[in-house]
Structure formats: structure tokens, C-alpha cells
Design an enzyme around this catalytic site. Structure first.
Site, PDB file in Angstrom:
ATOM      1  N   ARG A  87      46.219   6.286 -29.137  1.00 15.04           N
ATOM      2  CA  ARG A  87      45.205   5.290 -28.803  1.00 15.04           C
ATOM      3  C   ARG A  87      45.885   3.946 -28.521  1.00 15.04           C
ATOM      4  O   ARG A  87      46.985   3.683 -29.007  1.00 15.04           O
ATOM      5  CB  ARG A  87      44.208   5.135 -29.946  1.00 15.04           C
ATOM      6  CG  ARG A  87      43.453   6.413 -30.304  1.00 15.04           C
ATOM      7  CD  ARG A  87      42.585   6.198 -31.532  1.00 15.04           C
ATOM      8  NE  ARG A  87      41.843   7.405 -31.901  1.00 15.04           N
ATOM      9  CZ  ARG A  87      42.276   8.321 -32.765  1.00 15.04           C
ATOM     10  NH1 ARG A  87      43.463   8.153 -33.365  1.00 15.04           N
ATOM     11  NH2 ARG A  87      41.546   9.390 -33.036  1.00 15.04           N
ATOM     12  N   HIS A 116      41.469   4.516 -22.814  1.00 20.87           N
ATOM     13  CA  HIS A 116      42.021   5.795 -23.266  1.00 20.87           C
ATOM     14  C   HIS A 116      42.337   6.765 -22.132  1.00 20.87           C
ATOM     15  O   HIS A 116      42.505   7.957 -22.372  1.00 20.87           O
ATOM     16  CB  HIS A 116      41.043   6.464 -24.233  1.00 20.87           C
ATOM     17  CG  HIS A 116      41.010   5.829 -25.590  1.00 20.87           C
ATOM     18  ND1 HIS A 116      41.951   4.916 -26.004  1.00 20.87           N
ATOM     19  CD2 HIS A 116      40.148   5.980 -26.636  1.00 20.87           C
ATOM     20  CE1 HIS A 116      41.664   4.530 -27.234  1.00 20.87           C
ATOM     21  NE2 HIS A 116      40.586   5.158 -27.639  1.00 20.87           N
ATOM     22  N   HIS A 167      42.708  14.178 -34.230  1.00 18.08           N
ATOM     23  CA  HIS A 167      41.276  14.435 -34.392  1.00 18.08           C
ATOM     24  C   HIS A 167      41.031  15.147 -35.718  1.00 18.08           C
ATOM     25  O   HIS A 167      41.692  16.149 -36.030  1.00 18.08           O
ATOM     26  CB  HIS A 167      40.741  15.320 -33.259  1.00 18.08           C
ATOM     27  CG  HIS A 167      40.590  14.601 -31.965  1.00 18.08           C
ATOM     28  ND1 HIS A 167      40.527  15.244 -30.743  1.00 18.08           N
ATOM     29  CD2 HIS A 167      40.488  13.273 -31.679  1.00 18.08           C
ATOM     30  CE1 HIS A 167      40.397  14.359 -29.774  1.00 18.08           C
ATOM     31  NE2 HIS A 167      40.371  13.152 -30.315  1.00 18.08           N
ATOM     32  N   LYS A 199      43.234   6.639 -37.165  1.00 17.75           N
ATOM     33  CA  LYS A 199      41.974   6.253 -37.796  1.00 17.75           C
ATOM     34  C   LYS A 199      41.952   6.686 -39.261  1.00 17.75           C
ATOM     35  O   LYS A 199      42.436   7.761 -39.593  1.00 17.75           O
ATOM     36  CB  LYS A 199      40.797   6.886 -37.055  1.00 17.75           C
ATOM     37  CG  LYS A 199      40.512   6.246 -35.697  1.00 17.75           C
ATOM     38  CD  LYS A 199      39.241   6.828 -35.093  1.00 17.75           C
ATOM     39  CE  LYS A 199      38.882   6.125 -33.789  1.00 17.75           C
ATOM     40  NZ  LYS A 199      37.642   6.659 -33.187  1.00 17.75           N
ATOM     41  N   ARG A 258      45.372   8.782 -22.692  1.00 15.70           N
ATOM     42  CA  ARG A 258      45.141   9.707 -23.814  1.00 15.70           C
ATOM     43  C   ARG A 258      44.372  10.938 -23.316  1.00 15.70           C
ATOM     44  O   ARG A 258      44.713  12.074 -23.647  1.00 15.70           O
ATOM     45  CB  ARG A 258      44.368   8.969 -24.911  1.00 15.70           C
ATOM     46  CG  ARG A 258      43.986   9.826 -26.122  1.00 15.70           C
ATOM     47  CD  ARG A 258      43.374   8.894 -27.179  1.00 15.70           C
ATOM     48  NE  ARG A 258      42.722   9.598 -28.259  1.00 15.70           N
ATOM     49  CZ  ARG A 258      43.333  10.066 -29.340  1.00 15.70           C
ATOM     50  NH1 ARG A 258      44.656   9.938 -29.442  1.00 15.70           N
ATOM     51  NH2 ARG A 258      42.677  10.675 -30.299  1.00 15.70           N
ATOM     52  N   TYR A 269      38.201  18.459 -24.059  1.00 15.26           N
ATOM     53  CA  TYR A 269      39.287  18.445 -23.080  1.00 15.26           C
ATOM     54  C   TYR A 269      39.568  19.826 -22.484  1.00 15.26           C
ATOM     55  O   TYR A 269      40.496  19.974 -21.695  1.00 15.26           O
ATOM     56  CB  TYR A 269      40.569  17.917 -23.728  1.00 15.26           C
ATOM     57  CG  TYR A 269      40.466  16.485 -24.162  1.00 15.26           C
ATOM     58  CD1 TYR A 269      40.415  15.456 -23.234  1.00 15.26           C
ATOM     59  CD2 TYR A 269      40.410  16.153 -25.506  1.00 15.26           C
ATOM     60  CE1 TYR A 269      40.312  14.133 -23.627  1.00 15.26           C
ATOM     61  CE2 TYR A 269      40.304  14.835 -25.913  1.00 15.26           C
ATOM     62  CZ  TYR A 269      40.260  13.832 -24.968  1.00 15.26           C
ATOM     63  OH  TYR A 269      40.151  12.536 -25.375  1.00 15.26           O
TER      64      TYR A 269
END
Length: 294
Positions: free
Chosen positions: A146, A240, A266, A170, A243, A275
């Protein structure tokens, strides 16, 4: 703002360890909600009801907010009310059993290989800024990190000899991501030729701005847009996009979903599954190659 909101935001920061950006998003959503309660319902949070939450969602829809934004606000309210009920600051969780607006999963915008090459090659390597910017773009595409994660990289996060970088994502979750030979070479050039000129005494961040301080995520976002224009890329450019391109290109070439999930950081594999869409030309070539009447 309502005192209950401040307690909740402190909880997210101290006990849950959520990032500053996530907390700012929660603050914004809850500020809108408490403002709505005060102006329209004439109530405090402790006196609010399920109907107030529904009215707020309809109010946001009337304002023209998209479904994704309304759903995000509802998710914030659910967590907020669960916290209040658990702390016995309200009698019950009034957000229970409220249906969320249907979320259509949008396939993210991605660059094809030619566009990625043009973007990464756009910086001028004859200038110090160009050397730094090429290294940044190479790292972003090589790792799928990110924008905020790249901005937060420190020198100690880089292991160029092994070809890996340590990333703090995160929720302060740490992951290790391969860099690849081109990114390693580009970062090495930056560390040798440019960073020593920029670094002030004690600077530990990997990527620095002209003042010798940590480069900001806003600056990185502007950098991507500037080079996309220079590369004459017509697609919508969002922070992003590299990414998204990283994940899409890996999956198109046979990478397994779990590995891509790990590299992206994730928590839930369902987030990574978005994706699994494929390039139409690539899909057509697969069909032509393997279908008996292709």
C-alpha cells in the site's frame, strides 16, 4: 463530538491498534452520524434507536453517497454500538439486524504489462529525484504494498542481500514480501547515489523527500499520477493501482491465491479473490489453445 465516540476512538487506537488512517475514517463517519442525530432526530447516542440508524442511512443515500460509502459507515456504526453495549454504556446494541446495502464488488482498475513498464520507466534516471522515484515505483509494483506502507518503510526493513522487505500493514501486522531483482537493483542505486544527499542526521526512513524527511503518502500518490501522465496512460489512476496490478499479474501467471493473500497482507482470502478476474485477451488465448474447437 459525543463523548461516547471519543471513548470508542481511544479504544480503536489503544486496544485494537488500528492505523491512523482507519481511525480518521471512523471519526468522519461517526461525526456525520452524531451530527445527524443532533440536527434531525434531536437525540444523543445513548438515546438513539435502530430507526435512527436507518434514517441516517437513507439521509446519506439522499445526499448522493455511493453504496460503498454507506456500507462503510454502517460497519463503523455496528462496531461502535457493539463497543457501547459491551462497556454497558447503552442498554442494548441497537445496530443489530440492520441489513447492509448490497455491495457490488467492483473489479479494480489495473495496468497491463506495457503500461506498467511505461510508468516505471517514466522517471528520468539522470536526476536524483528520478532515481528515487524509479526505486519507489519498482518497490510498489514488486511487492504490492500500500502507499502508506511504502511511505513507512525504514532502512532496517530492507534486506537487499536476501531480496526481501519487511512491511508493517494494517493493524500493525507484519509480513515479509520478496522484492525481485529489478527492485533490488533500483533501490541499491538510490541508496548509493541519492539517499546520502537527502538524509539528515538520524533519518531512518528508506524513502526521503527533498528536505530529508520521510516522504508522505500524499506525495507518493501525486508522484504516481505525475508519471502516469508522463507515460500517457489514459486509465483512471488511483493510489493502489500498482498494488492491484501486482496481484492481478501474479494470478494471471499461475500464482496461488493463498500466496498472493499473504503478500498483500489480506486478513480474509475473500478480499483477495476480487483479483481472480483475468485479462480478456489472455482468457481468449487460453480458450483458443485448450478448447477442442478453439
Amino acid at each position: 463530538m459525543d463523548k461516547h465516540v471519543e471513548l470508542f476512538l481511544d479504544y480503536l487506537s489503544v486496544e485494537r491498534g488500528l492505523s491512523k488512517n482507519t481511525i480518521l475514517a471512523y471519526r468522519s463517519d461517526l461525526k456525520d452520524y452524531t451530527g445527524f442525530l443532533e440536527a434531525v432526530s434531536k437525540k444523543s447516542v445513548s438515546a438513539s434507536s435502530r430507526e435512527d440508524i436507518r434514517d441516517f442511512m437513507l439521509h446519506q443515500k439522499d445526499k448522493g453517497l455511493c453504496v460503498n460509502s454507506i456500507s462503510r459507515a454502517l460497519a463503523a456504526l455496528r462496531m461502535f454500538y457493539r463497543f457501547l453495549a459491551r462497556e454497558k454504556l447503552i442498554k442494548s446494541d441497537v445496530s443489530s439486524y440492520i441489513d447492509s446495502p448490497k455491495l457490488w464488488k467492483k473489479i479494480p482498475d489495473v495496468l497491463n504489462l506495457d503500461e506498467v513498464e511505461r510508468l516505471i520507466e517514466a522517471p528520468d534516471l539522470n536526476t536524483p529525484q528520478g532515481v528515487r522515484d524509479r526505486a519507489i515505483l519498482e518497490v510498489m509494483y514488486a511487492t504490492g504494498m500500500r502507499v502508506s506502507e511504502v511511505a513507512g518503510l525504514r532502512l532496517t526493513d530492507l534486506n537487499a542481500d536476501v531480496g526481501f522487505v519487511r512491511c508493517l500493514g494494517k493493524g500493525k501486522k507484519e509480513r515479509i514480501v520478496p522484492l525481485g531483482t529489478k527492485a533490488v537493483a533500483s533501490v541499491a542505486r538510490y541508496l548509493e547515489k541519492v539517499r546520502p544527499r537527502l538524509a539528515k542526521s538520524g533519518a531512518q526512513e528508506l524513502f526521503l523527500n527533498r528536505s530529508g524527511r520521510r516522504i508522505s503518502r500524499v506525495s507518493l500518490w501525486k508522484l504516481i499520477k505525475r508519471y502516469a501522465r508522463k507515460a500517457r496512460i489514459k486509465k483512471p489512476i488511483r493510489p493502489h493501482i500498482l498494488r492491484h496490478s501486482f496481484a492481478t499479474h501474479l494470478l494471471e501467471r499461475g500464482a496461488d491465491l493463498r500466496s498472493v493473500q499473504e503478500m498483500l497482507g489480506h486478513a480474509n482470502i475473500s478480499t483477495t479473490q476480487i483479483y481472480t478476474h483475468v485479462n480478456k485477451d489472455w482468457l481468449r488465448s487460453i480458450h483458443k489453445t485448450y478448447h477442442p474447437r478453439g
